[in-house]
Scaffold this motif. Structure first.
Motif: not given
Length: 232
Positions: A62-64, A14-25, A180-188, A70-71
């Motif tokens: 989700l936090p990233f 339910t949380f994910l469904n609402g969060w995705l709708a809120g982001r228009s995903f 993909f250096p823009a995503q480096r914090p996620i890889y770390e 490509y979110p």
């Protein structure tokens, strides 16, 4: 009774469904319902819903979301990553419904289907040369390692999953950081989480091996004592 939130799929869904709708995903939201209908059984423990695997991974990434190249397509791929391998759906089905980028990434996440099995070297090389799957696969492995006690894995499989992280994931994520250096914090972050899970899994495997040894010793004693006991 101990509360285990990850077993409460309804609230997480339910949380994910609402969060995705809120982001228009809307594509990812559609994938959430699509995949939930396909992955509707239980995991190997006979208790945990099968789809909890996908829900955990989406929550983890989700936090990233604002760092993702490509979110929405990344989240959609995480949701669908087992669809080709575990269901009757094909790459063309995913592409037709969710687009070529998601179809390609879901295919990269697929190690085998009813027509082929990829070699490990080729499989991991391609995974870590893609901005979506280079994140989705480590997230998948984190949950695999985390949930292994519930799956009642063989000790050899537990150790192999840890060894694969060192052989493929660490060098793969290092390569992906450069691509993909823009995503480096996620890889770390994923590397840190994986290293913790690998360490924990190896300690767990050691305990399992000790337990197996104790059981084997007890069985051997019983076998050695059986003729003596019978003669009394």
């Amino acid at each position: 009774m101990t509360y285990e939130p990850l077993r409460e799929l309804g609230a997480d869904f339910t949380f994910l469904n609402g969060w995705l709708a809120g982001r228009s995903f809307h594509k990812a939201s559609e994938a959430l319902h699509f995949a939930r209908a396909l992955h509707n059984g239980l995991r190997k423990d006979g208790v945990t819903p099968e789809f909890e695997h996908q829900v955990f991974q989406v929550n983890y990434i989700l936090p990233f979301v604002d760092l993702l190249i490509y979110p929405e397509d990344t989240i959609t791929t995480v949701i669908l990553h087992d669809t080709i391998e575990d269901t009757s759906k094909k790459r063309r089905d995913i592409t037709a419904k969710f687009g070529e980028r998601v179809g390609d990434a879901t295919w990269l996440m697929t190690k085998k289907d009813d027509e082929m099995t990829k070699s490990l070297d080729a499989y991991y090389r391609e995974l870590f040369e893609n901005p979506i799957t280079s994140l989705a696969k480590p997230t998948d492995r984190i949950h695999n390692l985390k949930s292994m006690p519930d799956a009642n894995w063989q000790t050899s499989k537990i150790r192999k999953y840890g060894d694969d992280v060192e052989d493929y994931y660490y060098p793969g994520m290092k390569r992906a950081r450069g691509l993909f250096p823009a995503q480096r914090p996620i890889y770390e972050h994923l590397k840190t989480s994986l290293s913790m899970q690998v360490e924990w899994s190896r300690r767990y495997a050691a305990v399992c091996e000790q337990n197996d040894d104790l059981i084997a010793q007890a069985q051997q004693r019983d076998e050695e004592q059986a003729p003596y006991d019978h003669s009394i």
